[in-house]
Design a protein around this motif. Structure first.
Motif, PDB file in Angstrom:
ATOM      1  N   GLY C  29       2.108  -9.049  16.606  1.00 30.42           N
ATOM      2  CA  GLY C  29       3.216  -9.799  16.029  1.00 30.42           C
ATOM      3  C   GLY C  29       2.985 -10.342  14.626  1.00 30.42           C
ATOM      4  O   GLY C  29       3.880 -10.959  14.038  1.00 30.42           O
ATOM      5  N   TYR C  30       1.788 -10.132  14.084  1.00 28.99           N
ATOM      6  CA  TYR C  30       1.537 -10.605  12.719  1.00 28.99           C
ATOM      7  C   TYR C  30       2.198  -9.675  11.706  1.00 28.99           C
ATOM      8  O   TYR C  30       2.292  -8.463  11.923  1.00 28.99           O
ATOM      9  N   ARG C  31       2.636 -10.235  10.601  1.00 28.34           N
ATOM     10  CA  ARG C  31       2.983  -9.427   9.432  1.00 28.34           C
ATOM     11  C   ARG C  31       1.686  -9.237   8.668  1.00 28.34           C
ATOM     12  O   ARG C  31       0.995 -10.212   8.365  1.00 28.34           O
ATOM     13  N   VAL C  32       1.352  -8.015   8.359  1.00 29.19           N
ATOM     14  CA  VAL C  32       0.033  -7.745   7.794  1.00 29.19           C
ATOM     15  C   VAL C  32       0.136  -7.068   6.436  1.00 29.19           C
ATOM     16  O   VAL C  32       0.932  -6.137   6.257  1.00 29.19           O
ATOM     17  N   ALA C  33      -0.667  -7.562   5.494  1.00 26.37           N
ATOM     18  CA  ALA C  33      -0.821  -6.871   4.219  1.00 26.37           C
ATOM     19  C   ALA C  33      -2.230  -6.305   4.162  1.00 26.37           C
ATOM     20  O   ALA C  33      -3.185  -6.964   4.578  1.00 26.37           O
ATOM     21  N   GLY C  34      -2.337  -5.081   3.664  1.00 24.30           N
ATOM     22  CA  GLY C  34      -3.639  -4.440   3.567  1.00 24.30           C
ATOM     23  C   GLY C  34      -3.972  -4.142   2.121  1.00 24.30           C
ATOM     24  O   GLY C  34      -3.189  -3.488   1.431  1.00 24.30           O
ATOM     25  N   LEU C  35      -5.131  -4.641   1.682  1.00 27.72           N
ATOM     26  CA  LEU C  35      -5.531  -4.408   0.296  1.00 27.72           C
ATOM     27  C   LEU C  35      -6.606  -3.332   0.240  1.00 27.72           C
ATOM     28  O   LEU C  35      -7.529  -3.322   1.046  1.00 27.72           O
ATOM     29  N   ALA C  36      -6.453  -2.430  -0.709  1.00 29.17           N
ATOM     30  CA  ALA C  36      -7.448  -1.387  -0.908  1.00 29.17           C
ATOM     31  C   ALA C  36      -7.375  -0.942  -2.362  1.00 29.17           C
ATOM     32  O   ALA C  36      -6.421  -1.260  -3.070  1.00 29.17           O
ATOM     33  N   ARG C  37      -8.399  -0.234  -2.774  1.00 27.45           N
ATOM     34  CA  ARG C  37      -8.442   0.236  -4.164  1.00 27.45           C
ATOM     35  C   ARG C  37      -7.203   1.096  -4.471  1.00 27.45           C
ATOM     36  O   ARG C  37      -6.550   0.909  -5.488  1.00 27.45           O
ATOM     37  N   GLY C  38      -6.873   2.028  -3.599  1.00 35.11           N
ATOM     38  CA  GLY C  38      -5.688   2.856  -3.807  1.00 35.11           C
ATOM     39  C   GLY C  38      -4.702   2.633  -2.672  1.00 35.11           C
ATOM     40  O   GLY C  38      -4.980   1.899  -1.730  1.00 35.11           O
ATOM     41  N   THR C  39      -3.536   3.267  -2.727  1.00 39.91           N
ATOM     42  CA  THR C  39      -2.550   3.030  -1.671  1.00 39.91           C
ATOM     43  C   THR C  39      -2.278   4.262  -0.809  1.00 39.91           C
ATOM     44  O   THR C  39      -1.488   4.192   0.138  1.00 39.91           O
ATOM     45  N   ALA C  40      -2.915   5.384  -1.145  1.00 41.03           N
ATOM     46  CA  ALA C  40      -2.616   6.619  -0.413  1.00 41.03           C
ATOM     47  C   ALA C  40      -2.748   6.401   1.098  1.00 41.03           C
ATOM     48  O   ALA C  40      -1.824   6.664   1.874  1.00 41.03           O
ATOM     49  N   TYR C  41      -3.913   5.880   1.512  1.00 39.97           N
ATOM     50  CA  TYR C  41      -4.115   5.693   2.945  1.00 39.97           C
ATOM     51  C   TYR C  41      -3.202   4.603   3.489  1.00 39.97           C
ATOM     52  O   TYR C  41      -2.646   4.725   4.585  1.00 39.97           O
ATOM     53  N   GLY C  42      -3.047   3.557   2.726  1.00 40.17           N
ATOM     54  CA  GLY C  42      -2.215   2.437   3.144  1.00 40.17           C
ATOM     55  C   GLY C  42      -0.768   2.853   3.394  1.00 40.17           C
ATOM     56  O   GLY C  42      -0.135   2.426   4.376  1.00 40.17           O
ATOM     57  N   GLU C  43      -0.230   3.703   2.538  1.00 46.58           N
ATOM     58  CA  GLU C  43       1.167   4.152   2.682  1.00 46.58           C
ATOM     59  C   GLU C  43       1.329   4.921   4.001  1.00 46.58           C
ATOM     60  O   GLU C  43       2.314   4.767   4.732  1.00 46.58           O
ATOM     61  N   GLN C  44       0.337   5.746   4.241  1.00 44.53           N
ATOM     62  CA  GLN C  44       0.345   6.561   5.475  1.00 44.53           C
ATOM     63  C   GLN C  44       0.310   5.635   6.700  1.00 44.53           C
ATOM     64  O   GLN C  44       1.077   5.796   7.651  1.00 44.53           O
ATOM     65  N   LEU C  45      -0.561   4.623   6.619  1.00 48.61           N
ATOM     66  CA  LEU C  45      -0.688   3.664   7.713  1.00 48.61           C
ATOM     67  C   LEU C  45       0.610   2.867   7.866  1.00 48.61           C
ATOM     68  O   LEU C  45       1.049   2.573   8.982  1.00 48.61           O
ATOM     69  N   ALA C  46       1.241   2.552   6.733  1.00 45.98           N
ATOM     70  CA  ALA C  46       2.495   1.790   6.759  1.00 45.98           C
ATOM     71  C   ALA C  46       3.584   2.588   7.480  1.00 45.98           C
ATOM     72  O   ALA C  46       4.344   2.035   8.295  1.00 45.98           O
ATOM     73  N   SER C  47       3.653   3.881   7.197  1.00 52.09           N
ATOM     74  CA  SER C  47       4.664   4.721   7.865  1.00 52.09           C
ATOM     75  C   SER C  47       4.480   4.625   9.372  1.00 52.09           C
ATOM     76  O   SER C  47       5.428   4.410  10.133  1.00 52.09           O
ATOM     77  N   GLU C  48       3.228   4.791   9.786  1.00 55.41           N
ATOM     78  CA  GLU C  48       2.922   4.770  11.210  1.00 55.41           C
ATOM     79  C   GLU C  48       3.260   3.412  11.829  1.00 55.41           C
ATOM     80  O   GLU C  48       3.971   3.327  12.837  1.00 55.41           O
ATOM     81  N   ILE C  49       2.775   2.347  11.208  1.00 54.59           N
ATOM     82  CA  ILE C  49       2.955   1.008  11.790  1.00 54.59           C
ATOM     83  C   ILE C  49       4.419   0.583  11.740  1.00 54.59           C
ATOM     84  O   ILE C  49       4.966   0.058  12.723  1.00 54.59           O
ATOM     85  N   ASN C  50       5.055   0.807  10.612  1.00 52.31           N
ATOM     86  CA  ASN C  50       6.443   0.363  10.489  1.00 52.31           C
ATOM     87  C   ASN C  50       7.356   1.163  11.422  1.00 52.31           C
ATOM     88  O   ASN C  50       8.311   0.617  11.986  1.00 52.31           O
ATOM     89  N   ALA C  51       7.026   2.438  11.615  1.00 51.98           N
ATOM     90  CA  ALA C  51       7.796   3.248  12.566  1.00 51.98           C
ATOM     91  C   ALA C  51       7.667   2.675  13.973  1.00 51.98           C
ATOM     92  O   ALA C  51       8.597   2.741  14.787  1.00 51.98           O
ATOM     93  N   ALA C  52       6.527   2.102  14.252  1.00 44.95           N
ATOM     94  CA  ALA C  52       6.290   1.538  15.590  1.00 44.95           C
ATOM     95  C   ALA C  52       6.851   0.123  15.715  1.00 44.95           C
ATOM     96  O   ALA C  52       6.627  -0.558  16.707  1.00 44.95           O
ATOM     97  N   GLY C  53       7.545  -0.315  14.659  1.00 46.66           N
ATOM     98  CA  GLY C  53       8.177  -1.635  14.748  1.00 46.66           C
ATOM     99  C   GLY C  53       7.353  -2.758  14.164  1.00 46.66           C
ATOM    100  O   GLY C  53       7.747  -3.925  14.224  1.00 46.66           O
TER     101      GLY C  53
END
Lengths: 238, 238, 238, 238
Positions: C29-53
């Motif tokens: 239930g947390y809103r999560v921000a993920g910091l990393a040097r680049g966003t390629a992996y993060g964007e991919q993870l965002a698609s997955e997580i946001n798709a899951a609600g």
């Protein structure tokens, strides 16, 4: 205070660190009493040390028996003088799978490693506190810091001794008694261990070298006392 | 493995952490047996828990008596099933100047704090190893890590228990048994402690909160087990 | 406080523990921000997580740059809300003979492992203190407790981080902020490590299992907070 | 090896422990070089020591500057001979609320406490390894073991130094170099500290007593080396 006036008790004397402590301390001018289960080895050591001009008194004593220990210390006080240094280094290595160590073995190991230290400390501390001067040294092992597999009995007894040393240091340091715990990490080169498979002298601790550090601990200035140090061969992995 | 099939033994049950462990584990579906010197409190707890749909069996047992403990576990196995969780948290606080603690007190404290843990572990481990599944939890204290002045008896017993926990973790972890040591740093808010001078609820550990962490430890995935953690109130100085 | 109102920042997100933390916390239930040097992996993870609600915001950020980190947190606060959980687990393994590690390498490792944690903590703490609520988690390693041969750079940076965690726990615990240090002892099973020689899944920590413990730490009751725990596979030698 | 042939470098010399180390080591026959930011105090110390028949060379050097340190050691090697003892005890106490310590302060403290030790060790180790003989001593503090509130910067730098000491001990011990870490727990009695509020001589460590223990560490037999010890006044609470 001159060392000549001082009496040290080594609780646990056999060929090895015990003997080195007796030699090193008598060499530094202490009158030394050595306690052990029997006196055969102690008598032999006494001949050697006393011939060299030292003063060494070997006594047979069951260190886990409060009354016997009390009688031994009383005799030492009478023959050598009040005790200002007490080194407890009696123990016994037990290394076995946990399910093969009987509760009785846990107990007997605890008695010789730990309870004997309590009995010795309780016997000599009152006078040290009165003199505001004294040193209690406890011989620990790596197993005092890390409970390894198969070391359940040995490690727990050595852990207990380390807890005791810390507690006594905090209680009696401000009363003038230096309490130190020495973590010996490795095999001491002795008559016994030189027969062990794979043990070679260059990988072992020399008992005389260890004893030298004990002497330095005993002689530290109260403004900069060590509560704990480790000792290991330069080549030891840790 | 479903919790419904699992049996937990809490060695040392009184109002406080013991009771919270019993409530928390039965609430999570475990069948729980609670061992204590007498059964008065246990019976009362059983009424409460069993009324709430839990399964709790209180037994009177001297944990320092190997035979009595064996009989209790045998009865638990017969009535509830094989034991897969064992929590040893029996002990007793002794805080006194070193020279006022009798050797007997050192011994009795060692028996209940340490030897009882050995006896329990030796009794339940063989079956856990056979199942390649189980959890052994030991309740430690700050005194397990730091021997304070006047804590010579308590600290040395708790040090010993910590050494045991480490040794068992290293020996039995690879055999599927999770061994964890919980360092409780502070006063637990119980019927007894709320009467202590200066003790207020906001400065104490809540026993239910502690029990929650024990439950999480028990349910950790074997790929990421905790061997040791500390627990203290947010406001505690340490 | 309901998790829905809470925002967690994971500083250091890649496939592995970072991703598991993002999945586990959004799942709780947390809103999560993920910091990393680049966003390629993060964007991919965002698609997955946001798709899951879930609600996951990936941001590119150099964690060792105070201004960049400040801007990222400001954006997170604007888009997700005030930060109540901050996990620093960025680091980099350096394992080399001491004489082959350049001073620059010591420095860059210190910046990402340690200084970035300082910067993050200094940015989020004022608001946590104001709310008297928050959690700061630091990912440590065995090397935080033991400086092994060839680990001079990595161990010293992880030691520093552990010292920071202790200091912050003591300063901010009484102000309502839970500071915990997690000692990860072993290899985490990730896309990257599964290619390592000799590494097999059964000997590794599962990132989801680790993340579960982080979540439990975050949700501990303030009456019984853990400052430090270790995590290792059941089969790991230690 | 006779001390007369040996050269010791004290990195960080001012009135206090630095001066005592210089006096104690020259008194024991070492040729000693003392590094400090300026030479005013060093010159004064040189007059005193050299008049007493010792050999002491004071040099101005920014210990955090690799090139400057290299030049200083090169000059020492030329004037006194190859370095076999190196003591790093430069640091600076910072004690402040975490949110009031600028990142720059973390960095400058890390440079003088930790990075300078790396630079010194990297400069002198190759020759020590070649000779299979040498000693590296690092001055630690209680803050190396315990990160107290308001000690975030100091503790993390001292933690880092301790991690380095352990790592170097494990890597270079088997190559004949003794690496030891000394935990100084308390206030050293110096010109500077005697002005501090509440500080009295009887509660402080005497720098000469500390230096004596450093000398003993340097002279320990390789069969029984100490990696770490603590030093504190008999009256210190800990």
């Amino acid at each position: 205070m001159s060392n000549e006036n001082q009496v040290a008790v080594i609780a646990g004397v056999g060929p090895g660190l015990g003997a080195s402590l007796c030699r090193t301390l008598t060499g530094a001018g202490y009158r030394v009493a050595g306690l052990a289960r029997g006196t055969a080895y102690g008598e032999q050591l006494a001949s050697e040390i006393n011939a060299a001009g030292g003063r060494f008194l070997p006594l047979a004593c069951d260190l886990t028996d409060a009354r016997a220990l009390d009688e031994s210390i009383t005799r030492i006080e009478r023959e050598l003088g009040p005790v200002s240094v007490y080194v407890h280094h009696a123990s016994q290595l037990v290394m076995n799978p946990f399910l093969e160590i009987a509760p009785d073995e846990f107990e007997s190991l605890w008695r010789i490693t730990f309870l004997a230290a309590v009995l010795g400390a309780q016997r000599v501390l009152p006078n040290m506190v009165k003199q505001q001067h004294g040193a209690l040294l406890f011989t620990g092992a790596t197993a005092a810091l890390r409970g390894g597999a198969r070391f359940a009995a040995f490690a727990s007894a050595k852990f207990a001794l380390r807890g005791l040393a810390q507690s006594l240091a905090r209680e009696f340091g401000p009363q003038g008694v230096h309490v130190a715990h020495v973590v010996i990490d490795g095999i001491i080169w002795t008559e016994r261990t030189r027969g062990f498979p794979g043990v070679t002298e260059d990988k072992c601790l020399q008992p005389d070298a260890i004893a030298q550090t004990y002497l330095q601990l005993i002689q530290q200035d109260p403004s900069a006392w060590t509560q704990e140090l480790d000792l290991r061969p330069s080549v030891e992995k840790f």
